[in-house]
Scaffold this active site. Structure first.
Site, PDB file in Angstrom:
ATOM      1  N   LEU A 262       0.899  -1.207   0.028  1.00 51.21           N
ATOM      2  CA  LEU A 262       0.100   0.005  -0.086  1.00 51.21           C
ATOM      3  C   LEU A 262       0.870   1.200  -0.047  1.00 51.21           C
ATOM      4  CD1 LEU A 262      -2.823  -1.037   2.613  1.00 51.21           C
ATOM      5  CD2 LEU A 262      -2.901  -1.157   0.225  1.00 51.21           C
ATOM      6  N   ASP A 263       0.521   2.345  -0.609  1.00 53.36           N
ATOM      7  CA  ASP A 263       1.347   3.600  -0.500  1.00 53.36           C
ATOM      8  C   ASP A 263       1.365   4.054   1.045  1.00 53.36           C
ATOM      9  OD1 ASP A 263       1.178   3.582  -3.248  1.00 53.36           O
ATOM     10  OD2 ASP A 263      -0.576   5.087  -3.292  1.00 53.36           O
ATOM     11  N   LYS A 264       2.478   4.772   1.147  1.00 55.71           N
ATOM     12  CA  LYS A 264       2.600   5.313   2.458  1.00 55.71           C
ATOM     13  C   LYS A 264       1.855   5.905   3.259  1.00 55.71           C
ATOM     14  CE  LYS A 264       6.328   7.965   4.815  1.00 55.71           C
ATOM     15  NZ  LYS A 264       7.323   9.178   4.447  1.00 55.71           N
TER      16      LYS A 264
END
Ligand code: URA
Length: 237
Positions: A104-106
């Site tokens: 998942l993105d940050k």
């Protein structure tokens, strides 16, 4: 597989290696009915019966944890500079070679599966297996049925990459609509880029399920727990 008794018990994740050594030395562990006080004793997990305080140890070869990922944390095992999902795990899980199955993105929150089962991770992530990952997404401008149709058709990203057909369901429309998105792939920033093509910006993104595995609503952001045996079966089948 033959392995040290303390290592095998600690690998199940409910106690640290140090606590396991104490437990064994105190005489509360048996192997095939006989008390064993030697943490370095070699045991065969498949064929020998181990008990801890009278209860049989049900040995699990792999570990599966779910985490409710908070924003600001990287979805990788280790990073020298930034905090990662593995850094957030309780001590006893950290040295197990766990990695997040899919990134998942940050700034994305929600369900992350951490495991040491590479084969399962590969199966969950491979687009050819068509395992839907479900997300809730908040956007910066209203949505229309035309947007849903475009998702269904398969969106081509700005760089020409075609995405597989996906599902978009509008849950609340308005200035900052809330929608549910389901995709079978995991391209870099995929949902943000899909909405980018439709001239919509993602302001918040949360993954809520991977196939049949649903994020436990009791888990607060940053918390994690082992999957129950029923949840594990949902993934392994
Ligand atoms: N799509 C994105 O854009 N970001 C994520 O973190 C997951 C899917």
């Amino acid at each position: 597989m033959l392995q040290r008794l303390d290592k095998l018990i600690a690998s199940q994740g409910t106690r640290s290696r140090r606590d396991t050594v104490k437990l064994i030395r105190s005489g509360r562990v048996t192997i095939d009915g006989a008390v064993c006080r030697d943490p370095s004793q070699k045991v065969e997990s498949e064929s020998q019966q181990i008990t801890i305080e009278g209860k049989p140890l049900v040995y699990q070869r792999f570990v599966y944890l779910m985490m409710n990922k908070p924003s600001g944390v990287l979805c990788v095992s280790r990073d020298p500079k930034v905090s990662t999902v593995v850094d957030l795990l309780p001590e006893e899980w950290k040295r197990k070679g766990l990695f997040p199955a899919g990134r998942l993105d940050k700034d994305t929150v929600g369900l992350v599966l951490l495991t040491d089962d590479g084969e399962l991770a590969h199966r969950l992530l491979s687009p050819k297996n068509k395992i839907y990952k479900k997300y809730l997404v908040r956007l910066d401008a209203p949505l229309t049925d035309e947007h849903c149709r475009r998702f269904e058709e398969g969106i081509t990203l700005a760089d020409g990459t075609p995405c597989h057909p996906a599902k978009l369901e509008i849950l609340e429309n308005g200035e900052q609509p809330l929608a549910q998105v389901q995709i079978t792939e995991g391209r870099y920033h995929q949902i943000k880029r899909m909405f980018g093509v439709l001239d919509r910006g993602v302001v918040w993104l949360k993954r809520v399920s991977i196939g049949e595995l649903v994020l436990d609503p009791q888990l607060k952001e940053g918390e994690s727990r082992p999957l129950t045996s029923q949840e594990t079966e949902l993934l392994v089948l």
